[in-house]
Design a protein around this motif. Structure first.
Motif, PDB file in Angstrom:
ATOM      1  N   UNK A   1      40.989 122.855 -45.837  1.00 23.92           N
ATOM      2  CA  UNK A   1      41.839 121.662 -45.931  1.00 23.92           C
ATOM      3  C   UNK A   1      41.681 120.757 -47.155  1.00 23.92           C
ATOM      4  N   UNK A   2      40.459 120.752 -48.122  1.00 22.75           N
ATOM      5  CA  UNK A   2      40.406 120.038 -49.011  1.00 22.75           C
ATOM      6  C   UNK A   2      40.951 120.645 -49.949  1.00 22.75           C
ATOM      7  N   UNK A   3      40.911 122.416 -50.364  1.00 20.15           N
ATOM      8  CA  UNK A   3      41.902 122.879 -51.024  1.00 20.15           C
ATOM      9  C   UNK A   3      43.141 122.608 -51.196  1.00 20.15           C
ATOM     10  N   UNK A   4      43.877 122.337 -49.765  1.00 19.64           N
ATOM     11  CA  UNK A   4      45.191 122.059 -49.792  1.00 19.64           C
ATOM     12  C   UNK A   4      45.497 120.528 -49.898  1.00 19.64           C
ATOM     13  N   UNK A   5      44.417 119.844 -50.418  1.00 20.85           N
ATOM     14  CA  UNK A   5      44.868 118.314 -50.776  1.00 20.85           C
ATOM     15  C   UNK A   5      44.494 117.445 -49.675  1.00 20.85           C
ATOM     16  N   UNK A   6      44.145 117.651 -48.634  1.00 19.39           N
ATOM     17  CA  UNK A   6      43.723 116.601 -47.651  1.00 19.39           C
ATOM     18  C   UNK A   6      42.121 116.081 -47.871  1.00 19.39           C
ATOM     19  N   UNK A   7      42.045 114.921 -48.039  1.00 15.65           N
ATOM     20  CA  UNK A   7      40.843 114.123 -48.292  1.00 15.65           C
ATOM     21  C   UNK A   7      39.804 113.911 -47.150  1.00 15.65           C
ATOM     22  N   UNK A   8      38.728 114.448 -47.289  1.00 15.08           N
ATOM     23  CA  UNK A   8      38.024 114.235 -46.134  1.00 15.08           C
ATOM     24  C   UNK A   8      36.822 113.550 -46.407  1.00 15.08           C
ATOM     25  N   UNK A   9      36.084 112.538 -45.584  1.00 16.25           N
ATOM     26  CA  UNK A   9      34.738 111.994 -45.817  1.00 16.25           C
ATOM     27  C   UNK A   9      33.861 112.430 -44.628  1.00 16.25           C
TER      28      UNK A   9
ATOM     29  N   UNK B   1      48.789 116.950 -47.641  1.00 14.64           N
ATOM     30  CA  UNK B   1      48.078 116.557 -48.849  1.00 14.64           C
ATOM     31  C   UNK B   1      48.060 115.043 -49.072  1.00 14.64           C
ATOM     32  N   UNK B   2      47.192 114.445 -49.479  1.00  7.30           N
ATOM     33  CA  UNK B   2      47.066 113.012 -49.322  1.00  7.30           C
ATOM     34  C   UNK B   2      46.479 112.108 -48.443  1.00  7.30           C
ATOM     35  N   UNK B   3      46.593 112.793 -47.413  1.00  8.25           N
ATOM     36  CA  UNK B   3      46.265 112.085 -46.015  1.00  8.25           C
ATOM     37  C   UNK B   3      44.631 112.116 -46.325  1.00  8.25           C
ATOM     38  N   UNK B   4      43.841 111.026 -45.537  1.00  2.77           N
ATOM     39  CA  UNK B   4      42.238 110.922 -45.537  1.00  2.77           C
ATOM     40  C   UNK B   4      42.018 111.163 -44.086  1.00  2.77           C
TER      41      UNK B   4
ATOM     42  N   UNK C   1      41.589 100.346 -32.837  1.00  2.99           N
ATOM     43  CA  UNK C   1      42.038  98.774 -33.570  1.00  2.99           C
ATOM     44  C   UNK C   1      43.003  99.370 -34.815  1.00  2.99           C
ATOM     45  N   UNK C   2      42.315 100.268 -35.579  1.00  8.18           N
ATOM     46  CA  UNK C   2      42.938 100.790 -36.838  1.00  8.18           C
ATOM     47  C   UNK C   2      44.371 101.713 -36.663  1.00  8.18           C
ATOM     48  N   UNK C   3      44.510 102.016 -35.482  1.00  8.83           N
ATOM     49  CA  UNK C   3      45.870 102.912 -35.173  1.00  8.83           C
ATOM     50  C   UNK C   3      45.526 104.178 -35.746  1.00  8.83           C
ATOM     51  N   UNK C   4      44.511 104.863 -35.614  1.00  6.43           N
ATOM     52  CA  UNK C   4      44.078 105.982 -36.303  1.00  6.43           C
ATOM     53  C   UNK C   4      43.898 107.217 -35.167  1.00  6.43           C
ATOM     54  N   UNK C   5      44.338 108.384 -35.394  1.00  6.46           N
ATOM     55  CA  UNK C   5      44.172 109.246 -34.359  1.00  6.46           C
ATOM     56  C   UNK C   5      42.725 109.601 -34.243  1.00  6.46           C
TER      57      UNK C   5
ATOM     58  N   UNK D   1      31.551 105.025 -39.639  1.00  6.14           N
ATOM     59  CA  UNK D   1      33.068 105.555 -39.589  1.00  6.14           C
ATOM     60  C   UNK D   1      33.670 104.180 -40.390  1.00  6.14           C
ATOM     61  N   UNK D   2      33.289 103.025 -40.029  1.00  2.77           N
ATOM     62  CA  UNK D   2      34.003 101.738 -40.631  1.00  2.77           C
ATOM     63  C   UNK D   2      34.071 101.908 -42.077  1.00  2.77           C
ATOM     64  N   UNK D   3      32.550 102.233 -42.442  1.00  2.00           N
ATOM     65  CA  UNK D   3      32.497 102.188 -44.016  1.00  2.00           C
ATOM     66  C   UNK D   3      33.440 103.377 -44.810  1.00  2.00           C
ATOM     67  N   UNK D   4      33.806 104.279 -44.118  1.00  2.00           N
ATOM     68  CA  UNK D   4      34.424 105.265 -44.716  1.00  2.00           C
ATOM     69  C   UNK D   4      35.940 105.077 -44.764  1.00  2.00           C
ATOM     70  N   UNK D   5      36.405 104.221 -43.656  1.00  2.00           N
ATOM     71  CA  UNK D   5      37.777 103.717 -43.444  1.00  2.00           C
ATOM     72  C   UNK D   5      38.469 103.441 -44.502  1.00  2.00           C
ATOM     73  N   UNK D   6      39.685 104.035 -45.147  1.00  2.00           N
ATOM     74  CA  UNK D   6      40.601 103.548 -46.029  1.00  2.00           C
ATOM     75  C   UNK D   6      42.015 103.467 -45.744  1.00  2.00           C
ATOM     76  N   UNK D   7      42.818 103.092 -46.855  1.00  2.00           N
ATOM     77  CA  UNK D   7      44.182 102.802 -46.216  1.00  2.00           C
ATOM     78  C   UNK D   7      45.033 104.055 -46.022  1.00  2.00           C
TER      79      UNK D   7
END
Ligand code: PLP
Length: 412
Positions: free
Chosen positions: A121-129, A100-103, A174-178, A139-145
């Motif tokens: 996943x959303x019901x469990x608090x994982x945020x999705x775009x 929960x809290x991950x995007x 570059x963003x070190x995202x999976x 993808x760049x526009x949707x990227x967050x902290x």
């Protein structure tokens, strides 16, 4: 084996990687759930990860380990985990790595049940775009902290959108995202996931990999390109001395062991046998699919054809760059006055069924089946029209497939 061709490596992999007993060329199916330790210290060491070995059939067996070795070899990864189905692989992966809290940035064009699982996943608090992954800019526009990962499919089903794979892979690096890639549509002979910097690949082994519609399975492979020491969701207990193993260890323990969607030894064996003809099957399917796509595109009773091998497909240039062949999935829209249900009944050789990657050619009406749970607006966003038919092209003689279509079209 490293310098040998893909098919050579594939058909000799079981023999060379798994050293079956008595000179057998297949690893025998081992269906024992429990494993005896004559030295009690050994069971302690295996439990604690200090020694390799099997302790209980839910976590591993000789048969699943043998298949995992083959899959990992084909992808050039650092390890693989198998599951009972493709959905088990996807859900176990997601639930073991995120909280929960991950995007997560997710493709807008997803396999229907994966899309449905994202709601859990959303019901469990994982945020999705959800974004259109045919262009990295989205993808760049949707990227967050708090963005932890990007999840997408190589070629989407049913409309065959192709993801902007390398650009997204580079951006994730570059963003070190999976960067998690569902490569079910493009098995490893068609697509090199490492070349687009994927961190993990997910696959439904039920489809092209096994190929004969007789077994369910799924897998996750770690390509070794992601630095797990920077991923803060790894629990302390899984932070062993080698950080490259952290991700798969957590997926294996929290995902496979604790959620329990284990591939059976018999299924693992069936998949590895089916896999041996992967290249022959997919080459023939790709060839048949391109011909059928051209045939349909030139047919007066067809309004549109969606196939990445056609020069007018919006991402044809991407497909040409990333894949060997354009896959076995194609969809088409009949003219408005032709009822897709009646048309499917007129096809005699083509089987009306939901599934794909089978040796036999399959077709189904899209909007009223796999998109039945979606609203009209969602279907429009996905590019799914009301009279769309999805085909999974098999390995039959191409002339017989064309003849079946000719016969069906003649009735409308
Ligand atoms: C079929 C499929 C899955 C799910 O696999 P199962 O083995 O049916 O659970 C996941 N992703 C894609 C792209 C698929 O086509």
């Amino acid at each position: 084996m490293k310098n040998k061709g893909f098919t050579t490596r594939l058909v000799h992999a079981d023999r060379l990687l798994n050293n079956p007993q008595y000179g057998a060329v297949h690893q025998a199916t081992s269906n024992s759930v429990l494993f005896e330790f004559s030295e009690a210290q050994d069971i302690v060491d295996v439990f604690q990860g200090k020694k390799l070995g099997h302790v209980y059939g839910r976590s591993s067996s000789g048969s699943t380990a043998a298949l995992q070795n083959i899959l990992n070899h084909l992808e050039g990864g650092i390890g693989a985990v198998t599951f009972a189905t493709g959905m088990a692989a996807i859900s176990s992966l997601m639930m073991s790595l995120f909280k929960a809290g991950d995007h997560i940035i997710v493709s807008h064009f997803l396999f229907g049940n994966t899309r449905s699982f994202t709601e859990t996943m959303e019901l469990l608090g994982i945020e999705l775009t959800f974004v259109d992954v045919t262009d990295v800019q989205n993808v760049k526009k949707a990227y967050k902290a708090n963005t932890k990962a990007v999840y997408l499919e190589t070629i989407a089903n049913p409309v065959t959108q192709v993801a902007d794979l390398r650009a997204i892979g580079q951006y994730c690096q570059e963003q070190n995202a999976l960067f998690i890639v569902d490569s079910t549509m493009t098995p490893p002979n068609m697509f090199d996931a490492k070349s687009v910097l994927a961190s993990l690949t997910v696959s439904s082994l039920t489809k092209y990999m096994s190929g004969h519609g007789n077994v369910l399975g799924g897998s996750v492979v770690d390509t070794g390109l992601y630095d797990w020491s920077t991923f803060d969701n790894i629990l302390d207990i899984y932070r062993g001395t080698d950080p490259s193993l952290w991700g798969l260890t957590q997926i294996r323990k929290r995902g496979l062991r604790d959620m329990g969607a284990t591939l059976s030894p018999e299924a693992a064996h069936d998949i590895s046998i089916g896999l041996e003809t992967l290249v022959l099957r997919t080459n023939k399917m790709n060839d048949n699919a391109l011909r059928i796509a051209n045939y349909l595109q030139n047919h007066e009773k067809v309004a549109a054809v969606y196939y990445p091998g056609l020069a007018n497909h919006p991402q044809h240039y991407l497909a040409r760059e990333y894949f060997q062949g354009y896959g076995g999935i194609l969809s088409f829209d009949l003219l408005d006055d032709i009822d897709p249900i009646a048309f499917l009944n007129a096809l005699k050789l083509v089987i009306c069924a939901t599934h794909l990657g089978d040796t036999r050619t399959l077709a189904l009406p899209v909007a009223s089946t796999i998109y039945y749970e979606s609203t009209a607006k969602q279907r429009e966003e996905m590019g799914v029209s009301d009279n769309m038919i999805r085909m999974s092209i098999g390995i039959e003689d191409n002339d017989d497939l064309v003849a079946d279509f000719e016969n069906a079209f003649a009735q409308f």
